[in-house]
Motif scaffolding. Structure first.
Motif, PDB file in Angstrom:
ATOM      1  N   GLU A   1       0.847  -1.180   0.000  1.00 13.44           N
ATOM      2  CA  GLU A   1       0.000   0.000   0.000  1.00 13.44           C
ATOM      3  C   GLU A   1       0.891   1.242   0.000  1.00 13.44           C
ATOM      4  O   GLU A   1       1.890   1.300   0.711  1.00 13.44           O
ATOM      5  CB  GLU A   1      -0.897   0.011   1.238  1.00 13.44           C
ATOM      6  N   THR A   2       0.527   2.224  -0.807  1.00  7.95           N
ATOM      7  CA  THR A   2       1.266   3.489  -0.862  1.00  7.95           C
ATOM      8  C   THR A   2       0.377   4.614  -0.336  1.00  7.95           C
ATOM      9  O   THR A   2      -0.828   4.434  -0.132  1.00  7.95           O
ATOM     10  CB  THR A   2       1.681   3.810  -2.309  1.00  7.95           C
ATOM     11  N   ASP A   3       0.978   5.782  -0.162  1.00  7.48           N
ATOM     12  CA  ASP A   3       0.204   6.949   0.266  1.00  7.48           C
ATOM     13  C   ASP A   3      -0.925   7.243  -0.714  1.00  7.48           C
ATOM     14  O   ASP A   3      -2.000   7.687  -0.313  1.00  7.48           O
ATOM     15  CB  ASP A   3       1.098   8.174   0.401  1.00  7.48           C
ATOM     16  N   GLU A   4      -0.698   6.993  -1.992  1.00  5.66           N
ATOM     17  CA  GLU A   4      -1.713   7.250  -3.011  1.00  5.66           C
ATOM     18  C   GLU A   4      -2.912   6.301  -2.886  1.00  5.66           C
ATOM     19  O   GLU A   4      -4.002   6.608  -3.348  1.00  5.66           O
ATOM     20  CB  GLU A   4      -1.119   7.151  -4.419  1.00  5.66           C
ATOM     21  N   ASP A   5      -2.713   5.155  -2.271  1.00  5.81           N
ATOM     22  CA  ASP A   5      -3.787   4.178  -2.085  1.00  5.81           C
ATOM     23  C   ASP A   5      -4.666   4.485  -0.876  1.00  5.81           C
ATOM     24  O   ASP A   5      -5.767   3.952  -0.763  1.00  5.81           O
ATOM     25  CB  ASP A   5      -3.205   2.759  -1.874  1.00  5.81           C
ATOM     26  N   TRP A   6      -4.178   5.307   0.045  1.00  8.25           N
ATOM     27  CA  TRP A   6      -4.773   5.472   1.376  1.00  8.25           C
ATOM     28  C   TRP A   6      -6.285   5.692   1.342  1.00  8.25           C
ATOM     29  O   TRP A   6      -7.040   4.961   1.977  1.00  8.25           O
ATOM     30  CB  TRP A   6      -4.086   6.595   2.130  1.00  8.25           C
ATOM     31  N   TRP A   7      -6.751   6.714   0.633  1.00 10.35           N
ATOM     32  CA  TRP A   7      -8.173   7.055   0.670  1.00 10.35           C
ATOM     33  C   TRP A   7      -9.039   6.026  -0.035  1.00 10.35           C
ATOM     34  O   TRP A   7     -10.175   5.773   0.379  1.00 10.35           O
ATOM     35  CB  TRP A   7      -8.413   8.464   0.120  1.00 10.35           C
ATOM     36  N   GLU A   8      -8.492   5.414  -1.065  1.00  6.40           N
ATOM     37  CA  GLU A   8      -9.246   4.360  -1.740  1.00  6.40           C
ATOM     38  C   GLU A   8      -9.411   3.147  -0.815  1.00  6.40           C
ATOM     39  O   GLU A   8     -10.483   2.528  -0.759  1.00  6.40           O
ATOM     40  CB  GLU A   8      -8.521   3.974  -3.035  1.00  6.40           C
ATOM     41  N   VAL A   9      -8.367   2.834  -0.071  1.00  2.46           N
ATOM     42  CA  VAL A   9      -8.433   1.738   0.899  1.00  2.46           C
ATOM     43  C   VAL A   9      -9.421   2.095   2.013  1.00  2.46           C
ATOM     44  O   VAL A   9     -10.239   1.258   2.422  1.00  2.46           O
ATOM     45  CB  VAL A   9      -7.034   1.409   1.458  1.00  2.46           C
TER      46      VAL A   9
END
Length: 160
Positions: free
Chosen positions: A7-15
């Motif tokens: 998981e990356t910072d860019e994935d955070w809100w989608e997760v």
């Protein structure tokens, strides 16, 4: 077919949106979330699963905690999008992430023993999650033989 990646910072809100979908927005009121407040997840183990089109299908996170005087990983949340459940994606997320847990001796979670038992998790005796957690749902897995032997006490927030 799915690709699993860290998981990356860019994935955070989608997760976060996936977790809200699977567990409802009130999930953060659960007592286990107090163990996560202000603590970053273990980035080397937190994973996202995407399909061939790049659509998020599942995610898993781990958090460092203390159990008595011992260090442990807190597994969760883990979620699979409702349209992807029953395809073995949850199992893939668990197995792949645990295989990467070098340097950690034990994992704890709150969950259903019949489901998590197939991954080597069993009820922990004398390990207390913050209330109102049902003690029968407090499960652990030793990543190193004997890692839970003699480990007792309250699960509490990580402090280096």
């Amino acid at each position: 077919m799915y690709s699993l990646k860290r998981e990356t910072d860019e994935d955070w809100w989608e997760v976060e949106a996936l977790y809200d979908l699977c567990f409802a927005p009130g999930r953060t009121a659960l007592s286990s979330y107090r163990l996560r407040d202000g603590i970053d997840p273990v980035g080397a183990l937190s994973r996202v699963a995407r399909d061939e089109g790049g659509v998020l299908a599942g995610a898993i996170r781990y958090w460092p905690v203390h159990v008595g005087d011992a260090q442990a990983l807190l597994l969760g949340p883990i979620a699979v999008h409702p349209t992807r459940q029953g395809e073995g994606l949850g199992a893939l997320l668990i197995e792949e992430s645990l295989a990467a847990a070098e340097g950690w001796d034990r994992v704890i979670l709150v969950g259903d023993a019949p489901y998590y038992g197939r991954f080597g998790f069993a009820k922990l005796e004398d390990v207390l999650m913050p209330p109102p957690t049902n003690p029968d749902r407090v499960l652990g897995r030793a990543l190193v033989p004997g890692a839970w032997d003699g480990v007792t006490g309250q699960v509490r927030q990580w402090s280096p």
